[in-house]
Design an enzyme around this catalytic site. Structure first.
Site, PDB file in Angstrom:
ATOM      1  N   ASP A  87       0.840  -1.201   0.000  1.00  0.00           N
ATOM      2  CA  ASP A  87       0.000   0.000   0.000  1.00  0.00           C
ATOM      3  C   ASP A  87       0.871   1.245   0.000  1.00  0.00           C
ATOM      4  O   ASP A  87       2.049   1.201   0.369  1.00  0.00           O
ATOM      5  CB  ASP A  87      -0.961   0.019   1.198  1.00  0.00           C
ATOM      6  CG  ASP A  87      -0.243   0.121   2.548  1.00  0.00           C
ATOM      7  OD1 ASP A  87       0.816  -0.515   2.709  1.00  0.00           O
ATOM      8  OD2 ASP A  87      -0.747   0.839   3.435  1.00  0.00           O
ATOM      9  N   GLU A 152      -0.062  -0.928   5.896  1.00  0.00           N
ATOM     10  CA  GLU A 152       1.023  -0.359   6.710  1.00  0.00           C
ATOM     11  C   GLU A 152       0.830   1.134   6.894  1.00  0.00           C
ATOM     12  O   GLU A 152       1.024   1.671   7.979  1.00  0.00           O
ATOM     13  CB  GLU A 152       2.377  -0.646   6.063  1.00  0.00           C
ATOM     14  CG  GLU A 152       3.565  -0.475   7.020  1.00  0.00           C
ATOM     15  CD  GLU A 152       4.033   0.964   7.183  1.00  0.00           C
ATOM     16  OE1 GLU A 152       4.696   1.245   8.182  1.00  0.00           O
ATOM     17  OE2 GLU A 152       3.718   1.811   6.322  1.00  0.00           O
TER      18      GLU A 152
HETATM   19  N1  BES Z   1       8.507   3.199   5.628  1.00  0.00           N
HETATM   20  C1  BES Z   1       7.861   4.028   6.576  1.00  0.00           C
HETATM   21  C2  BES Z   1       8.569   4.095   7.911  1.00  0.00           C
HETATM   22  C3  BES Z   1       9.951   4.677   7.908  1.00  0.00           C
HETATM   23  C4  BES Z   1      10.322   5.639   7.004  1.00  0.00           C
HETATM   24  C5  BES Z   1      10.845   4.229   8.818  1.00  0.00           C
HETATM   25  C6  BES Z   1      11.616   6.144   7.007  1.00  0.00           C
HETATM   26  C7  BES Z   1      12.110   4.744   8.853  1.00  0.00           C
HETATM   27  C8  BES Z   1      12.500   5.696   7.926  1.00  0.00           C
HETATM   28  C9  BES Z   1       6.442   3.534   6.774  1.00  0.00           C
HETATM   29  O1  BES Z   1       5.802   3.253   5.555  1.00  0.00           O
HETATM   30  C10 BES Z   1       5.627   4.632   7.405  1.00  0.00           C
HETATM   31  O2  BES Z   1       5.456   5.647   6.798  1.00  0.00           O
HETATM   32  N2  BES Z   1       5.125   4.394   8.604  1.00  0.00           N
HETATM   33  C11 BES Z   1       4.264   5.302   9.258  1.00  0.00           C
HETATM   34  C12 BES Z   1       3.615   4.644  10.429  1.00  0.00           C
HETATM   35  C13 BES Z   1       2.278   4.048  10.194  1.00  0.00           C
HETATM   36  C14 BES Z   1       1.767   3.442  11.484  1.00  0.00           C
HETATM   37  C15 BES Z   1       1.280   4.961   9.606  1.00  0.00           C
HETATM   38  C16 BES Z   1       5.007   6.472   9.806  1.00  0.00           C
HETATM   39  O3  BES Z   1       6.161   6.331  10.228  1.00  0.00           O
HETATM   40  O4  BES Z   1       4.420   7.551   9.845  1.00  0.00           O
HETATM   41 MN    MN Z   2       6.984   2.140   4.353  1.00  0.00          MN
HETATM   42 MN    MN Z   3       5.189   5.196   4.669  1.00  0.00          MN
END
Ligand code: BES
Ligand code: MN
Ligand code: MN
Length: 454
Positions: A87, A152
């Site tokens: 996604d 995710e």
């Molecule tokens: N890939 C990201 C997380 C990320 C980005 C970790 C860059 C480390 C460095 C992931 O897709 C993401 O965006 N996660 C969300 C959390 C989710 C619970 C909505 C976030 O970190 O905001």
């Molecule tokens: Mn991600």
């Molecule tokens: Mn992300």
């Protein structure tokens, strides 16, 4: 043919296939993309079958399907669970993209489009690495379980239940993820800590319906004004979060770790350039690195209500809304923080409005040691293809599944990111450097190959 030349010979085919994946607008946050989400899940499942992973399943959930596949044909070899997500974030604001978000385009050595870096491009790196190993050797060097989810970006809610109910199935010797960033271009990086995240939404109600601001203004509560007042009080002058108890359980950085983090080849000038603001700000008394990786924050993500159309409309809105989040660091408890935040918000609001307070999603912070032998294999594979020793970094983003797997199975989690900090994840003109995409396929292929001797 050796592995590297085999992968080199397929560059065009690999890229074209990734373009196909990126053209599917699998935005998990919006119901209008339900069909696209399903299409993306099928695309991933077909890919897994193409890789030669025998057992592939699309598992329906209450929200978006999970794709799971396994190939357990390497008796005596370790079992690796690879996790990623198909996604993507919404593409808005659309007019700020140089080329359309779902029409991936190559410019200046970068591939532009929603999902290039986060996370379709990085998932594809693993699929092509596995496929190459299979094509060359007729089988995979290790046992592989692959779990690619479609929620995710909206908090992995369905995944929680799946893990609870499928512990046996997901058992592995290590979790491998590519959904993070490199510290900087040319610096292969392994992430050993992530922040957690609580995501909140509040609805403030004043008058029972919208009111004429001339006829009523001055004698009635304006929920938008009250909401702005609330957020003005959630940080103090030192930019610390004012929620009582918010920092109580925050871990303290050891001096050894502080030294290691300070020694990283990280450039403040690069960071400032990426941010592009006239200046920076943050919690007093901490370095930028600590603010990003080691300190909890509270961020307002969106605020709306009242009239937002063309021209002027004199109105006192009945309701005002905000979405906000807290990034959490090790030792902070997500449930406790949610309770403290709600209590404080309710205390700050005047009696003349009501407030609906919701926690939309929650994910725990994560930090782990990296002395398991699998990290040596990762360093070796990355060095072979990026020509440099990998660095170990913390990051500020969140991947709730990593904590969940780590807590459930106590297995090493190897986070090898191929994104770059300035690649605009979640923003317009998201992109992935082609050198990292192609280099990533080789490094990950070498990594899986080397894991046979773990
Ligand atoms: N890939 C990201 C997380 C990320 C980005 C970790 C860059 C480390 C460095 C992931 O897709 C993401 O965006 N996660 C969300 C959390 C989710 C619970 C909505 C976030 O970190 O905001
Ligand atoms: Mn991600
Ligand atoms: Mn992300």
């Amino acid at each position: 043919m050796d592995l590297s030349s085999h992968i080199d010979s397929k560059r065009d085919a690999h890229l074209n296939e990734l373009l196909e994946f990126l053209r599917i607008p699998s935005v998990s946050a919006k119901t209008e993309h339900k069909r696209d989400i399903e299409r993306a899940a099928r695309w991933v499942a077909d890919q897994l079958r193409g890789v030669g992973i025998g057992k592939v399943e699309i598992i329906p959930t209450e929200m978006h399907p999970l794709v799971y596949g396994e190939s357990l044909d390497a008796p005596g070899k370790p079992t690796i669970l690879f996790y990623g997500h198909y996604d993507v974030q919404p593409a808005e604001p659309l007019d700020l993209w140089t080329s359309p978000a779902f029409e991936p385009t190559v410019r200046d050595g970068n591939l532009y489009g929603r999902g290039t870096a986060d996370d379709k491009g990085q998932v594809h790196i693993h699929l092509k690495a596995l496929e190459s190993l299979r094509q060359l050797n007729g089988r995979l060097p290790v046992n592989v379980k692959v779990l690619i989810e479609g929620e995710e970006e909206v908090g992995s809610v369905s995944l929680w239940k799946f893990v609870e109910q499928n512990k046996k199935r997901l058992e592995a010797d290590a979790l491998v993820v590519s959904d993070t960033s490199m510290l900087a271009r040319g610096v292969p990086s392994i992430t050993y800590a992530l922040r957690g995240l609580n995501y909140y939404q509040i609805e403030i109600t004043g008058p029972a319906q919208d009111l004429h601001s001339g006829v009523f203004g001055g004698a009635v509560p304006n929920p938008l004004t009250i909401l702005c007042g609330l957020f003005a009080k959630l940080h103090d002058k030192k930019l610390r979060v004012t929620v009582p108890g918010f920092y109580d359980d925050v871990f303290k950085l050891s001096s050894a770790e502080r030294k290691a983090l300070e020694a990283l080849p990280w450039k403040e000038t690069e960071f400032r350039k990426t941010v592009g603001a006239p200046g920076l700000c943050g919690e007093e008394g901490f370095s930028i690195g600590e603010r990003l990786w080691c300190r909890p924050t509270l961020e307002l993500n969106g605020i709306w209500g009242g009239y937002m159309g063309e021209g002027a409309k004199t109105v006192i809105p009945s309701k005002a809304y905000a979405k906000f989040s807290t990034r959490l660091v090790p030792k902070q408890d997500t449930g406790k923080i949610a309770r403290l935040v709600e209590k404080h918000v309710r205390k700050l609001l005047p009696k003349c409005v009501t407030c609906k307070f919701e926690v939309l999603s929650t994910g725990k912070p994560w930090a782990a040691s990296y002395n398991h032998p699998i990290f040596k294999k990762a360093i070796g594979a990355l060095e072979k293809d990026f020509g440099k020793k990998a660095v170990f970094i913390r990051e500020g983003g969140s991947i709730p599944f990593v904590t969940q797997m780590h807590d459930t199975f106590k297995i090493p989690c190897v986070l090898i990111g191929f994104g770059l900090p300035d690649e605009n994840a979640h923003a317009p003109d998201e992109h992935l450097a082609l050198e990292n995409y192609f280099g990533g396929i080789k490094a990950i292929a070498h990594f899986y190959q080397d894991l046979a001797a773990l």
